[in-house]
Scaffold this active site. Structure first.
Site, PDB file in Angstrom:
ATOM      1  N   GLU A 185      52.276  71.204  44.940  1.00  0.00           N
ATOM      2  CA  GLU A 185      52.788  71.032  43.696  1.00  0.00           C
ATOM      3  C   GLU A 185      54.291  70.562  43.622  1.00  0.00           C
ATOM      4  O   GLU A 185      54.730  69.520  43.188  1.00  0.00           O
ATOM      5  CB  GLU A 185      52.800  72.356  42.812  1.00  0.00           C
ATOM      6  CG  GLU A 185      53.584  72.124  41.444  1.00  0.00           C
ATOM      7  CD  GLU A 185      52.630  71.456  40.515  1.00  0.00           C
ATOM      8  OE1 GLU A 185      52.893  70.294  39.946  1.00  0.00           O
ATOM      9  OE2 GLU A 185      51.333  72.050  40.123  1.00  0.00           O
ATOM     10  N   ASP A 189      55.973  66.635  43.050  1.00  0.00           N
ATOM     11  CA  ASP A 189      56.857  66.414  42.187  1.00  0.00           C
ATOM     12  C   ASP A 189      58.052  65.743  42.889  1.00  0.00           C
ATOM     13  O   ASP A 189      58.693  64.858  42.220  1.00  0.00           O
ATOM     14  CB  ASP A 189      57.506  68.241  41.592  1.00  0.00           C
ATOM     15  CG  ASP A 189      56.602  68.497  40.610  1.00  0.00           C
ATOM     16  OD1 ASP A 189      55.931  67.763  40.018  1.00  0.00           O
ATOM     17  OD2 ASP A 189      56.792  69.760  40.594  1.00  0.00           O
ATOM     18  N   SER A 386      50.485  67.013  36.488  1.00  0.00           N
ATOM     19  CA  SER A 386      51.736  67.413  37.390  1.00  0.00           C
ATOM     20  C   SER A 386      52.266  66.188  37.941  1.00  0.00           C
ATOM     21  O   SER A 386      53.299  66.296  38.498  1.00  0.00           O
ATOM     22  CB  SER A 386      51.080  68.513  38.295  1.00  0.00           C
ATOM     23  OG  SER A 386      50.980  69.707  37.625  1.00  0.00           O
TER      24      SER A 386
END
Length: 402
Positions: A185, A189, A386
């Site tokens: 994750e 990002d 995401s």
């Protein structure tokens, strides 16, 4: 605004329990949240409750202290408080909804020097599709990503992504610390918000516990806050502690907006049913929070319509729908009314026709062609809103340079 007398009364109550040191009692920038670190025995006495240690079975192991009996406060203090956060509620454990295998992939050139990126979305694919321009540096312009629950990043992975895909990805500021680790994750990002806007300073804001209230309080207290924030976390409105908790978070999001901060949240990866699911006997769609807040920009996901770089279509698993908590805001009322009148919609008992519609915008994030993310030294395919959210946030950051 909260009356100063009310703030002082609560601070006095804390002091009466021996809690007054500046390093354990902090009043936020807006002077409407008091964050306190309290010893267990003191907290049990102050809240008239019992507190235990809880752990998660799912790796990585997490331990947290929470009240296991009903808590209470003196009426004179309780009447001054809107909500007590992070005492009885449990944070939602991070669940990565990622496809490591490519279902279709795309027919475009792979500019990254990693064969595993073939057919995946890479920085050049995004720049080509969205006509991402170079932008000038603007003094003070900065952006941030939020990470929780052990989602650390590895500098070696970031360096390999940069060198392999010919982009300049760096982390300029760490808030909350980092331990070298390949959190999918976090790396997603960082690698893609910076791939879109390499010239803009990036902060990584980390916390072990996923607490929206604590996170928004932290950025509100920043004397020089980042202008754009990308948050790839959220869960169902029904999964929040209470309506009061939702409202407390929403007030802080509103105040951040008044300060000129742009806050983007991923809309979720479970379609209209959310993390809880739609149910079997009493079916109902489950809107997301804070993606359904009218004071954030909610980012959904799309897929390419074909195997080439070009038109996009809705990703069916991307979160979206209408909030059960927030009414339709004025800025989208005309669009929502038109949509409801003209679209082929599910039965009206499944959703709230007078709710705030989301997402506001969408970007590539579906499973047809996942993003190529470098983790553990290898390129892997990662999909979801995401991915969409940091890309949109990178574009928003560029707009500050116009």
């Amino acid at each position: 605004p909260i009356p100063e007398a009310a703030v002082n009364t609560v601070l006095g109550f804390l002091k009466s329990h021996g809690i007054s040191e500046p390093n354990v009692v902090k009043v936020n920038h807006n002077r409407d949240i008091i964050r306190v670190h309290i010893p267990i025995k003191t907290a049990e006495r102050m809240f008239q409750t019992k507190i235990g240690l809880y752990g998660s079975e799912a790796p990585p192991s997490k331990f947290i202290y929470r009240a296991y009996e009903q808590y209470s406060l003196p009426k004179s203090i309780a009447n001054l408080l809107y909500v007590v956060g992070d005492l009885a509620n449990f944070p939602d454990l991070s669940q990565t909804n990622r496809d490591q295998a490519v279902s279709v992939g795309g027919n475009w050139e792979n500019e990254c020097e990693l064969t595993s990126c073939t057919g995946l979305i890479t920085p050049n694919v995004l720049k080509s599709r969205y006509n991402v321009p170079e932008s000038k540096e603007v003094k003070g312009n900065s952006m941030a990503v939020a990470e929780f629950q052990g989602q650390y990043f590895d500098h070696q992975d970031i360096h390999k992504f940069s060198s392999s895909c010919h982009v300049n990805v760096t982390v300029d500021r760490e808030v909350g610390g980092n331990r070298e680790g390949a959190g999918i994750e976090s790396l997603l990002d960082i690698e893609y918000i910076k791939a879109i806007s390499p010239e803009i300073s990036l902060s990584v804001v980390y916390a072990d516990q996923y607490s929206l209230l604590a996170w928004v309080n932290r950025i509100s207290n920043d004397k020089s806050p980042d202008w754009v924030h990308s948050v790839s976390y959220g869960n169902d409105e029904n999964q929040q502690v209470s309506d009061d908790y939702i409202q407390a978070v929403n007030i802080q999001l509103m105040k951040a907006g008044i300060r000129g901060l742009s806050i983007l949240f991923a809309s979720g990866d479970q379609g209209v049913c959310g993390r809880e699911g739609c149910g079997f006997f009493r079916k109902r769609f489950k809107p997301d929070f804070p993606a359904g807040s009218p004071y954030v920009t909610s980012v959904g996901g799309t897929d390419f319509s074909s195997n080439e770089i070009g038109e996009e279509k809705t990703w069916s698993c991307g979160g979206g729908g209408f909030s059960d908590h927030f009414g339709t805001p004025e800025f989208q009322k005309n669009h929502v009314e038109k949509y409801i009148k003209t679209a082929n919609l599910p039965n009206s008992n499944l959703w709230n026709a007078s709710g705030r519609g989301y997402p506001d915008i969408s970007a590539l994030g579906g499973t047809k062609a996942p993003y190529c993310v470098v983790a553990h030294g290898y390129g892997v395919g990662v999909s979801g809103t995401s991915a969409s959210c940091p890309v949109a946030a990178g574009v928003f950051s560029k707009l500050n340079g116009i």
